[in-house]
Scaffold this motif. Structure first.
Motif, short mmCIF file in Angstrom:
data_model
loop_
_atom_site.label_atom_id
_atom_site.label_comp_id
_atom_site.label_asym_id
_atom_site.label_seq_id
_atom_site.Cartn_x
_atom_site.Cartn_y
_atom_site.Cartn_z
N LYS A 88 0.71 -1.10 -0.07
CA LYS A 88 0.11 0.01 0.11
C LYS A 88 0.78 1.45 0.06
N ALA A 89 2.04 1.14 0.83
CA ALA A 89 2.88 2.50 0.82
C ALA A 89 3.57 2.83 -0.50
N ARG A 90 3.71 1.86 -1.15
CA ARG A 90 4.67 1.89 -2.54
C ARG A 90 4.01 2.69 -3.45
N GLY A 91 4.49 3.76 -4.04
CA GLY A 91 3.91 4.68 -4.89
C GLY A 91 2.69 5.56 -4.46
N ASP A 92 2.47 5.69 -3.08
CA ASP A 92 1.51 6.54 -2.43
C ASP A 92 2.19 7.58 -2.39
N SER A 93 2.17 8.72 -3.22
CA SER A 93 3.14 9.98 -2.93
C SER A 93 2.59 10.77 -1.82
N PHE A 134 1.40 9.81 1.15
CA PHE A 134 1.80 9.23 2.32
C PHE A 134 3.37 9.31 2.48
N LEU A 135 4.18 9.20 1.30
CA LEU A 135 5.50 9.17 1.61
C LEU A 135 6.01 10.51 1.64
N ALA A 136 5.35 11.56 1.18
CA ALA A 136 5.59 12.86 1.42
C ALA A 136 5.48 13.34 2.80
N CYS A 137 4.46 12.80 3.44
CA CYS A 137 4.47 12.85 4.85
C CYS A 137 5.34 12.28 5.67
N LEU A 183 18.62 8.91 10.53
CA LEU A 183 19.32 7.86 9.49
C LEU A 183 18.21 6.72 9.24
N ALA A 184 17.65 5.96 10.20
CA ALA A 184 16.78 4.97 10.17
C ALA A 184 15.57 5.66 9.64
N ASP A 185 15.03 6.86 10.00
CA ASP A 185 13.88 7.34 9.45
C ASP A 185 13.90 7.68 8.07
N LEU A 186 14.90 8.06 7.54
CA LEU A 186 15.16 8.50 6.10
C LEU A 186 15.50 7.27 5.31
N VAL A 187 15.87 6.22 5.82
CA VAL A 187 16.09 4.87 4.95
C VAL A 187 14.72 4.06 5.08
N ARG A 188 14.12 4.31 5.84
CA ARG A 188 12.54 3.71 6.01
C ARG A 188 11.77 4.31 5.03
N VAL A 189 11.95 5.58 4.59
CA VAL A 189 11.00 6.34 3.83
C VAL A 189 11.44 5.69 2.32
N HIS A 190 12.73 5.73 2.06
CA HIS A 190 13.32 5.07 0.73
C HIS A 190 12.56 3.65 0.67
N LYS A 233 13.83 15.34 0.95
CA LYS A 233 12.70 16.51 0.97
C LYS A 233 12.45 16.90 -0.47
N TYR A 234 13.67 16.63 -1.40
CA TYR A 234 13.35 17.03 -2.67
C TYR A 234 12.47 16.15 -3.39
N ARG A 235 12.96 14.64 -2.86
CA ARG A 235 12.26 13.68 -3.87
C ARG A 235 11.02 13.40 -3.58
N TYR A 236 10.52 13.43 -2.30
CA TYR A 236 9.27 13.06 -1.95
C TYR A 236 8.26 14.11 -1.66
N GLN A 237 7.51 14.64 -2.48
CA GLN A 237 6.45 15.71 -2.52
C GLN A 237 5.36 15.14 -3.13
N PRO A 238 4.11 15.50 -2.52
CA PRO A 238 2.98 14.86 -3.01
C PRO A 238 2.54 15.10 -4.63
N GLY A 239 2.48 14.00 -5.36
CA GLY A 239 2.19 13.97 -6.67
C GLY A 239 3.61 13.82 -7.42
N ARG A 240 4.65 13.90 -6.81
CA ARG A 240 6.00 13.83 -7.34
C ARG A 240 6.59 12.42 -7.45
N VAL A 241 6.30 11.39 -6.64
CA VAL A 241 6.81 10.15 -6.83
C VAL A 241 5.98 9.17 -7.76
N GLY A 242 6.76 8.58 -8.52
CA GLY A 242 6.19 7.94 -9.52
C GLY A 242 6.41 6.24 -9.29
#
Length: 625
Positions: free
Chosen positions: A470-475, A477-480, A520-527, A616-625
C-alpha cells in the motif's frame, strides 16, 4: 634554521596530516611558511578570489561558510582550510572569517600541490570529499574485520553425511558411528528433479537419545520419525556472523550448509565458537534454560558483558545490533513460555510483535521495549482480553526487570489499543497510509518496523506485505513520512568542547541516537517504503535501495558508512560506560571524543544532512512515480 621556524616545525610535527611527512620535507615546509595574524571578525578569504595558499590555524578560531552564507565548519588550532580551491579551479570556494584573534600558517600553493602529489598518506588525510574520507575510514575498519567476514564454506571441514528418509533408526546410528559424526542430514526423493534430492530434516545425537532411546522406540523406526523437520540452513557464501545469527535467532546448534541447493556439509556450534568468542550464543542458550523471571534477571550482567566484548573486539554495528536483538527476542520468547505455563494455553491464537530497533535488529544495550499483540480474528474482548492483558503484563514487567525499560509512549502490549485482532491491525495500517495524520505518522515510524517473535509469526509477514504493497507509490503518504523524517536534524560538528548546530549555536552534548542513528533510520525507512522493500534492518534496506537505483550514484554507500560509523560511536560510548561502572546512555560529550572521531562524525553528519535534503526534494505529493 631560525627560532621562529623551529617553533613552526615543532607545531607541524605534532599535528596531522604533517606528522605523516618525512623530517626533511617538514623542515622545507617550515621554512616556506608565511605567518599572518587576523583580528576577530576579519575576513580571511572571499569566495571566488584566487587561491594562493593552504591555511593552517596556529591559534585562535575561524569560521568557514558556504557561498550562501550558511555556516559550514569551525576550526581551531591544527585545523586547515583552502584545499578545495587549490585542488579544483584555483579559486576560493568557501569564504573564511576569523572568529577570534587568529594566527595562521600559510603554505604556498605550489608547495601544497607537491605535498599532495608526492605523499599519498598526506593526500588521503587532506582528501577534499567528506564522504570519501569516511569511506576510507570504513574500508580500513572492514579490512580489520577479516575473521568475521569469512564465509560459511570456510568452516565446513568435511562433506555432508546424508541418508534417505526411508532408512531405519538402526541404519542411521550405524552410519553416524561409521562416519564419526554427531549429526546427519536426511534426504527425500525429488520426483521433479531426481538428481537433486530434497533436504527433509536433520538428526543429531540428542535426537537419538530423546526421540528414540528415551521413549523406547524400536530400532526399525523410520528415520523420518526421529528427525527434526523444518531445517534452518545457510548458503555456503553467507558470512560466518550470519550463520551465528541464524543459530541465535532459531536457537539451534547445527546448521546444514547448502551450495546450489545441495548439502555441502554441516557446521556446528563448536565451529562457530572458533570464530566467535563473544558468547552471545551461550547467553541465548542460557535464556531458554531459565525456569523463572528471577533467573532471567540474573542473566543481565552476562548480556552486558557480551555487549562490551563484541564492541571491544571491533564487531560491526550490524553484528552488535543483530546479536543484541536476538538476545532481546529470546528474552521475549522465554517470558511468553513462562507466561503460558502460568496462565494456561491461550484462548485464541496470537502473535507477539517486536517493534522499532528490536524488529530492525539494531538494538544496543540502552533500549526500551516497543511491542504489541496481534490476536486471532475470533478474539472476543469479553471472553479473552483478561487472558491477553495478563499475558502482556507478565512479559512487559519481565522485560523491564531484564533491562528493557517501559516505553514512555505506551507502545506496549499492555496498552489495550495495541492489543487487537489481525483484521483491526490491517484496517489501522491501511488508514495510516491512506489518511495520514500527525499522530498516525509518528505511530507508523514505530509500527512499520515490525517482526513476529512468538505464536503466529506469519501474521507479521502478512502485515509487512500489506504495508509494502500500500505504501509503495503513495506519493502523499511518502511525502508525509519524508516530512517527519526531517524533524530530527544532525548537528554541524564540534568546536572545542561543544557541539555546533548548523545555525552556529553551541550545546554541551549530543544525544547520538536522537540526532544520528534515529534520523538515519527514518530516512532509510522512507526510501524502503517507496520501493516496496520488506527488509527490516536498515543496512539490508540500503542494499535494496541501492539496487533500486533511486539515489544518486554512490550516495547509498555513503549512507551505509554514515550509519555504521555513528552506530559504532554510540555502541563504544555505551560499552565504555559499562566498563567504567556507569549506567550507559545515548549522551555523547565532545570531551570524550578523539580528534579522529570528531572529524569522522562530522563527515557522517554532513552525509546525513545532505541525505535529508534529497529526501525533502524527492518525496513531494504527486511527485513520486
Amino acid at each position: 634554521m631560525q627560532v621562529e621556524q623551529l617553533e613552526i616545525l615543532d607545531f607541524l610535527r605534532a599535528h596531522p596530516p604533517f606528522d605523516e611527512l618525512p623530517e626533511e620535507v617538514l623542515q622545507r615546509v617550515a621554512a616556506a611558511v608565511d605567518v599572518r595574524y587576523y583580528k576577530a571578525g576579519e575576513q580571511i578569504v572571499e569566495f571566488g578570489q584566487v587561491a594562493e595558499f593552504w591555511h593552517v590555524v596556529r591559534s585562535g578560531a575561524v569560521e568557514v561558510f558556504r557561498r550562501n552564507g550558511a555556516l559550514y565548519n569551525r576550526l581551531t588550532a591544527g585545523g586547515y582550510f583552502g584545499e578545495f580551491g587549490l585542488l579544483r579551479n584555483g579559486r576560493v570556494r568557501f569564504p573564511v572569517a576569523a572568529l577570534e584573534d587568529t594566527l595562521l600558517y600559510l603554505i604556498p600553493r605550489e608547495l601544497f600541490a607537491e605535498l599532495f602529489d608526492q605523499h599519498e598518506r598526506f593526500a588521503d588525510l587532506v582528501e577534499v570529499e567528506d564522504r570519501t574520507r569516511l569511506r576510507q575510514v570504513m574500508s580500513r575498519r572492514e579490512d580489520a574485520n577479516d575473521p568475521l567476514s569469512a564465509t560459511v564454506a570456510t568452516l565446513v571441514g568435511r562433506p555432508a553425511v546424508t541418508l534417505a528418509s526411508t532408512a531405519s533408526a538402526r541404519e542411521l546410528a550405524q552410519r553416524m558411528s561409521e562416519e564419526g559424526v554427531s549429526s546427519l542430514l536426511v534426504l527425500d526423493a525429488n520426483p521433479d528433479v531426481p538428481e537433486l534430492p530434497l533436504l527433509a530434516g536433520i538428526v543429531t545425537d540428542r535426537d537419538l537419545r530423546t526421540r528414540l532411546v528415551a521413549p523406547g522406540l524400536p530400532y526399525d523406526t523410520p528415520v523420518a520419525e526421529v528427525m527434526s523437520r523444518g531445517v534452518v540452513a545457510v548458503n555456503h557464501n553467507q558470512l560466518v556472523f550470519e550463520a551465528m545469527l541464524a543459530m541465535l535467532r532459531h536457537n539451534v546448534h547445527h546448521l546444514p550448509v547448502l551450495k546450489n541447493q545441495r548439502p555441502l556439509g554441516v557446521i556446528a556450534l563448536s565451529d562457530i565458537i572458533r570464530y566467535e568468542s563473544r558468547n552471545s550464543l551461550f547467553v541465548v542458550g542460557s535464556i531458554f534454560r531459565q525456569p523463572s523471571v528471577d533467573e532471567l534477571v540474573a542473566l543481565v550482567p552476562e548480556v552486558r558483558a557480551c555487549f562490551v566484548r563484541m564492541v571491544g573486539e571491533d564487531a560491526s554495528s550490524h553484528m552488535v545490533g543483530s546479536a543484541m536483538a536476538a538476545i532481546g527476542r529470546s528474552f521475549k520468547q522465554r517470558l511468553l513460555e513462562l507466561a503460558e505455563a502460568e496462565l494456561g494455553p491461550p484462548p485464541v491464537p496470537y502473535c507477539f510483535l517486536a517493534l522499532g530497533s528490536m524488529a530492525r535488529q539494531e538494538q544496543m544495550i540502552v533500549t526500551d521495549q516497543d511491542n504489541a499483540l496481534v490476536l486471532d480474528n475470533r478474539f472476543d474482548p469479553g471472553q479473552h482480553d483478561a487472558y491477553f492483558k495478563a499475558l502482556a503484563a507478565f512479559v512487559c514487567d519481565g522485560l523491564a526487570r531484564c533491562g528493557y525499560t517501559y516505553c514512555s509512549g505506551g507502545v506496549m502490549a499492555t496498552n489495550a489499543r495495541w492489543r487487537q485482532p489481525l483484521r483491526v491491525w490491517e484496517r489501522t495500517f491501511s488508514d495510516w497510509i491512506e489518511r495520514p495524520t500527525p499522530e498516525s505518522l509518528l505511530d507508523a515510524g514505530i509500527f512499520f518496523d515490525l517482526d513476529g517473535v512468538w505464536g503466529r509469526i506469519e501474521w507479521a509477514v502478512r502485515l509487512r506485505e500489506l504495508i509494502a504493497r500500500k505504501a509503495r507509490g503513495d506519493s502523499r503518504f511518502l511525502a508525509c513520512m519524508a516530512r517527519n523524517a526531517l524533524l530530527r536534524t544532525p548537528p554541524l560538528g564540534f568546536f572545542k568542547d561543544f557541539v555546533v548546530e548548523s545555525d552556529g549555536r553551541h550545546t554541551r552534548a549530543i544525544n547520538i541516537k536522537r540526532r544520528g542513528t534515529a534520523p538515519l533510520a527514518d530516512l532509510v525507512r522512507v526510501h524502503a517504503l517507496a520501493i516496496g522493500s520488506q527488509a527490516l534492518n536498515s543496512f539490508e534496506r540500503l542494499k535494496d535501495i541501492i539496487d533500486a537505483a533511486i539515489l544518486p550514484l554512490g550516495r547509498g554507500q555513503d549512507l551505509y558508512d554514515a550509519l555504521e560509523f555513528i552506530s559504532m560511536v554510540r555502541a563504544r560510548h555505551q560499552a565504555e560506560d559499562l566498563a567504567a561502572g556507569v549506567e550507559p546512555d545515548n549522551g555523547i560529550d565532545p570531551e570524550n571524543l578523539s580528534e579522529f572521531e570528531r572529524k569522522s562524525l562530522r563527515d557522517a553528519f554532513l552525509i546525513l544532512g545532505n541525505a535529508q535534503k534529497f529526501v525533502k526534494y524527492r518525496y513531494q505529493p504527486g511527485r513520486v512515480g
